[in-house]
Design a protein around this motif. Structure first.
Motif, PDB file in Angstrom:
ATOM      1  N   GLY A  29       0.780  -1.240   0.000  1.00 14.04           N
ATOM      2  CA  GLY A  29       0.000   0.000   0.000  1.00 14.04           C
ATOM      3  C   GLY A  29       0.805   1.280   0.000  1.00 14.04           C
ATOM      4  O   GLY A  29       0.288   2.344  -0.380  1.00 14.04           O
ATOM      5  N   HIS A  30       2.085   1.210   0.419  1.00 15.34           N
ATOM      6  CA  HIS A  30       2.843   2.451   0.541  1.00 15.34           C
ATOM      7  C   HIS A  30       3.427   2.923  -0.789  1.00 15.34           C
ATOM      8  O   HIS A  30       3.551   2.153  -1.745  1.00 15.34           O
ATOM      9  CB  HIS A  30       3.960   2.310   1.590  1.00 15.34           C
ATOM     10  N   TRP A  31       3.757   4.226  -0.821  1.00 17.56           N
ATOM     11  CA  TRP A  31       4.407   4.843  -1.980  1.00 17.56           C
ATOM     12  C   TRP A  31       5.870   5.063  -1.637  1.00 17.56           C
ATOM     13  O   TRP A  31       6.196   5.625  -0.595  1.00 17.56           O
ATOM     14  CB  TRP A  31       3.749   6.176  -2.331  1.00 17.56           C
ATOM     15  N   GLN A  72      16.852   3.185   7.059  1.00 12.80           N
ATOM     16  CA  GLN A  72      16.620   1.929   7.779  1.00 12.80           C
ATOM     17  C   GLN A  72      15.292   1.936   8.507  1.00 12.80           C
ATOM     18  O   GLN A  72      14.815   2.970   8.934  1.00 12.80           O
ATOM     19  CB  GLN A  72      17.697   1.587   8.792  1.00 12.80           C
ATOM     20  N   TYR A  73      14.711   0.749   8.605  1.00 10.98           N
ATOM     21  CA  TYR A  73      13.449   0.599   9.336  1.00 10.98           C
ATOM     22  C   TYR A  73      13.278  -0.849   9.773  1.00 10.98           C
ATOM     23  O   TYR A  73      14.051  -1.722   9.368  1.00 10.98           O
ATOM     24  CB  TYR A  73      12.244   1.054   8.491  1.00 10.98           C
ATOM     25  N   HIS A  74      12.283  -1.050  10.624  1.00 12.57           N
ATOM     26  CA  HIS A  74      11.937  -2.402  11.073  1.00 12.57           C
ATOM     27  C   HIS A  74      10.516  -2.693  10.640  1.00 12.57           C
ATOM     28  O   HIS A  74       9.674  -1.793  10.615  1.00 12.57           O
ATOM     29  CB  HIS A  74      12.018  -2.505  12.602  1.00 12.57           C
ATOM     30  N   TYR A  75      10.244  -3.928  10.291  1.00 16.33           N
ATOM     31  CA  TYR A  75       8.859  -4.324  10.066  1.00 16.33           C
ATOM     32  C   TYR A  75       8.700  -5.792  10.471  1.00 16.33           C
ATOM     33  O   TYR A  75       9.695  -6.479  10.736  1.00 16.33           O
ATOM     34  CB  TYR A  75       8.434  -4.080   8.608  1.00 16.33           C
ATOM     35  N   GLN A  76       7.475  -6.228  10.565  1.00 15.83           N
ATOM     36  CA  GLN A  76       7.189  -7.601  11.000  1.00 15.83           C
ATOM     37  C   GLN A  76       6.843  -8.458   9.798  1.00 15.83           C
ATOM     38  O   GLN A  76       6.021  -8.064   8.976  1.00 15.83           O
ATOM     39  CB  GLN A  76       5.965  -7.593  11.926  1.00 15.83           C
TER      40      GLN A  76
HETATM   41  P1  ATP Z   1      11.774  -4.420  -1.975  1.00 17.75           P
HETATM   42  O1  ATP Z   1      11.858  -5.837  -2.446  1.00 17.75           O
HETATM   43  O2  ATP Z   1      11.496  -3.424  -3.060  1.00 17.75           O
HETATM   44  O3  ATP Z   1      12.962  -3.975  -1.126  1.00 17.75           O
HETATM   45  P2  ATP Z   1       9.384  -5.051  -0.408  1.00 17.75           P
HETATM   46  O4  ATP Z   1       8.103  -4.764  -1.091  1.00 17.75           O
HETATM   47  O5  ATP Z   1       9.800  -6.478  -0.235  1.00 17.75           O
HETATM   48  O6  ATP Z   1      10.529  -4.184  -1.045  1.00 17.75           O
HETATM   49  P3  ATP Z   1       9.298  -2.982   1.635  1.00 17.75           P
HETATM   50  O7  ATP Z   1       8.887  -1.945   0.649  1.00 17.75           O
HETATM   51  O8  ATP Z   1      10.571  -2.755   2.353  1.00 17.75           O
HETATM   52  O9  ATP Z   1       9.391  -4.441   1.015  1.00 17.75           O
HETATM   53  O10 ATP Z   1       8.120  -3.209   2.642  1.00 17.75           O
HETATM   54  C1  ATP Z   1       8.176  -4.195   3.662  1.00 17.75           C
HETATM   55  C2  ATP Z   1       7.368  -3.685   4.856  1.00 17.75           C
HETATM   56  O11 ATP Z   1       8.045  -2.563   5.439  1.00 17.75           O
HETATM   57  C3  ATP Z   1       5.974  -3.213   4.498  1.00 17.75           C
HETATM   58  O12 ATP Z   1       5.114  -3.585   5.551  1.00 17.75           O
HETATM   59  C4  ATP Z   1       6.091  -1.714   4.452  1.00 17.75           C
HETATM   60  O13 ATP Z   1       4.898  -1.083   4.797  1.00 17.75           O
HETATM   61  C5  ATP Z   1       7.198  -1.430   5.459  1.00 17.75           C
HETATM   62  N1  ATP Z   1       8.016  -0.266   5.069  1.00 17.75           N
HETATM   63  C6  ATP Z   1       8.472   0.012   3.829  1.00 17.75           C
HETATM   64  N2  ATP Z   1       9.202   1.154   3.832  1.00 17.75           N
HETATM   65  C7  ATP Z   1       9.225   1.582   5.113  1.00 17.75           C
HETATM   66  C8  ATP Z   1       9.831   2.695   5.771  1.00 17.75           C
HETATM   67  N3  ATP Z   1      10.551   3.595   5.091  1.00 17.75           N
HETATM   68  N4  ATP Z   1       9.641   2.835   7.102  1.00 17.75           N
HETATM   69  C9  ATP Z   1       8.905   1.931   7.789  1.00 17.75           C
HETATM   70  N5  ATP Z   1       8.323   0.850   7.234  1.00 17.75           N
HETATM   71  C10 ATP Z   1       8.469   0.668   5.921  1.00 17.75           C
END
Ligand code: ATP
Length: 138
Positions: A29-31, A72-76
């Motif tokens: 969902g994010h941009w 850098q960031y963290h996600y679950q």
């Molecule tokens: P890619 O393969 O292009 O690196 P992806 O689609 O596998 O990307 P992300 O875009 O890094 O993965 O998204 C993974 C999770 O981290 C999602 O839940 C997203 O909402 C969250 N996320 C993405 N960017 C950020 C950010 N800048 N800060 C915090 N959370 C983020």
């Protein structure tokens, strides 16, 4: 904690209305800017070239010297915390036409201030702000 590394780029093109910045709509969902996971043996810039081509079809990517910043960031993911680091460059393209990959929901070319508003995450907004802080004409 899982460690993940990606590389990406702030990508712009020149138009009569000024520079336009490319944002992609990610499946969650994010941009954000073009980026993707670094494959074994790749340099950061090789990742960016490959991902830009795969995600948008754009093959002409000219890196602007002197811009390299880490976000850098963290996600679950599946109940586990992922620490992610993304190295971002700044690059110019002359291609307007986008062939968006099936991994994305959409794309948009926006002026600097509109891109700042559209970016979902603060970290991405702060990254874009660094472009103007460098004295680069946005
Ligand atoms: P890619 O393969 O292009 O690196 P992806 O689609 O596998 O990307 P992300 O875009 O890094 O993965 O998204 C993974 C999770 O981290 C999602 O839940 C997203 O909402 C969250 N996320 C993405 N960017 C950020 C950010 N800048 N800060 C915090 N959370 C983020």
């Amino acid at each position: 904690m899982i460690e993940e590394r990606s590389a990406g780029t702030i990508l712009y093109r020149k138009s009569p209305a000024g520079k336009l910045y490319l944002l992609l709509n990610y499946p969650s969902g994010h941009w954000d800017f073009v980026k993707g996971n670094i494959e074994k043996g790749e340099t950061f810039k090789q990742t960016v070239l490959r991902e830009t081509r795969e995600e948008t079809g754009i093959a002409d990517v000219n890196f602007i010297d002197g811009f390299e910043n880490k976000v850098q960031y963290h996600y679950q993911r599946d109940g586990e915390v992922v620490h992610k680091e993304v190295i971002f460059f700044l690059a110019e393209t002359s291609t307007e036409h986008i062939e968006i990959s099936h991994e994305h929901l959409g794309f948009v070319w926006l002026r600097f201030n509109d891109a700042l508003e559209k970016l979902t995450y603060k970290t991405a907004q702060n990254l874009l702000k660094k472009v103007s802080e460098l004295g680069f004409e946005t």
